[in-house]
Design a protein around this motif. Structure first.
Motif, PDB file in Angstrom:
ATOM      1  N   LYS A  31      42.962 -11.806 -19.647  1.00 56.09           N
ATOM      2  CA  LYS A  31      42.225 -13.000 -19.181  1.00 56.09           C
ATOM      3  C   LYS A  31      42.778 -14.308 -18.766  1.00 56.09           C
ATOM      4  N   ARG A  34      45.179 -13.475 -15.850  1.00 62.64           N
ATOM      5  CA  ARG A  34      44.070 -13.275 -14.509  1.00 62.64           C
ATOM      6  C   ARG A  34      43.698 -14.954 -14.062  1.00 62.64           C
ATOM      7  N   GLN A  35      43.427 -15.629 -14.952  1.00 60.94           N
ATOM      8  CA  GLN A  35      43.191 -17.152 -14.674  1.00 60.94           C
ATOM      9  C   GLN A  35      44.398 -17.775 -13.949  1.00 60.94           C
ATOM     10  N   GLN A  37      46.733 -16.248 -12.407  1.00 57.41           N
ATOM     11  CA  GLN A  37      46.938 -15.812 -11.208  1.00 57.41           C
ATOM     12  C   GLN A  37      45.843 -16.247 -10.025  1.00 57.41           C
ATOM     13  N   ARG A  38      44.828 -16.436 -10.388  1.00 58.80           N
ATOM     14  CA  ARG A  38      43.724 -17.037  -9.400  1.00 58.80           C
ATOM     15  C   ARG A  38      44.145 -18.625  -9.286  1.00 58.80           C
ATOM     16  N   ALA A  45      51.325 -16.263 -14.781  1.00 57.18           N
ATOM     17  CA  ALA A  45      50.492 -15.148 -14.725  1.00 57.18           C
ATOM     18  C   ALA A  45      51.444 -13.914 -14.911  1.00 57.18           C
ATOM     19  N   TYR A  49      51.088 -11.267 -18.021  1.00 58.85           N
ATOM     20  CA  TYR A  49      50.705  -9.681 -17.593  1.00 58.85           C
ATOM     21  C   TYR A  49      51.929  -8.913 -18.434  1.00 58.85           C
ATOM     22  N   GLU A  72      44.438  -2.046 -15.043  1.00 61.64           N
ATOM     23  CA  GLU A  72      44.292  -3.272 -14.262  1.00 61.64           C
ATOM     24  C   GLU A  72      45.272  -4.313 -14.295  1.00 61.64           C
ATOM     25  N   ALA A  73      45.777  -4.615 -15.394  1.00 68.68           N
ATOM     26  CA  ALA A  73      46.947  -5.603 -15.538  1.00 68.68           C
ATOM     27  C   ALA A  73      48.199  -5.213 -14.805  1.00 68.68           C
ATOM     28  N   GLN A  76      47.396  -6.074 -11.232  1.00 72.73           N
ATOM     29  CA  GLN A  76      47.444  -7.256 -11.056  1.00 72.73           C
ATOM     30  C   GLN A  76      48.841  -7.840 -11.097  1.00 72.73           C
ATOM     31  N   THR A  80      50.390 -10.026  -8.088  1.00 72.04           N
ATOM     32  CA  THR A  80      50.924 -11.236  -8.263  1.00 72.04           C
ATOM     33  C   THR A  80      52.265 -11.459  -7.697  1.00 72.04           C
TER      34      THR A  80
END
Length: 154
Positions: A31, A34-35, A37-38, A45, A49, A72-73, A76, A80
């Motif tokens: 999480k 992911r934050q 990355q956003r 990020a 990961y 998913e990681a 992502q 990234t």
């Protein structure tokens, strides 16, 4: 700004590890990455990961939903690197992760080859990308999901 958030997140993660144990702490790593990355903090990020993907998970904690998050990681992480514009770094990181993660070598091997094949195609190493995708397609598809079908098709 990213540095302050990173310190805060590390502190919260340590509390989470202390209170909840490794399974939930792993989820918090994902999480947090992911934050990051956003927010465009790509280096943070990527590190998050990588840490998530290399942190051991007890067999009891390796549920279908955790495997989904694990995959998913992996995706992502690749995204990234792509956002950062570092296609070669992505391939190197994926290859390094393979050696560091028994889960990639076993439960997520087809997903790993699929993501690696795509990453290789972004470096214009098409023959190597095609061979990697053929390797992915030669493995059985476990837990068929629309995402996995789409990834395989793409």
């Amino acid at each position: 700004m990213c540095v302050f958030r990173k310190i805060k997140a590390i502190f919260l993660l340590q509390i989470s590890i202390f209170i909840c144990g490794s399974g939930i702490a792993n989820d918090e790593l994902f999480k947090h990455a992911r934050q990051q990355q956003r927010e465009g903090c790509y280096d943070e990020a990527i590190e998050g990961y990588k840490k998530y993907l290399t942190t051991p998970i007890a067999d009891d904690d390796l549920t279908d939903s955790r495997l989904f998050i694990y995959t998913e990681a992996l995706i992502q992480l690749m995204n990234t690197y792509q956002s950062k514009g570092d296609a070669e770094g992505c391939v190197t990181a994926l290859q390094d992760l393979y050696n560091a993660s028994p889960i990639l070598q076993q439960q997520c091997l087809r997903d790993y080859y699929s993501v690696l094949g795509y990453a290789l195609s972004r470096t214009e190493r098409m023959e190597e990308a095609e061979n990697t995708m053929l390797r992915a397609m030669s493995l059985p598809l476990y837990q068929a999901t629309p995402e996995r079908y789409f990834r395989d098709y793409a």
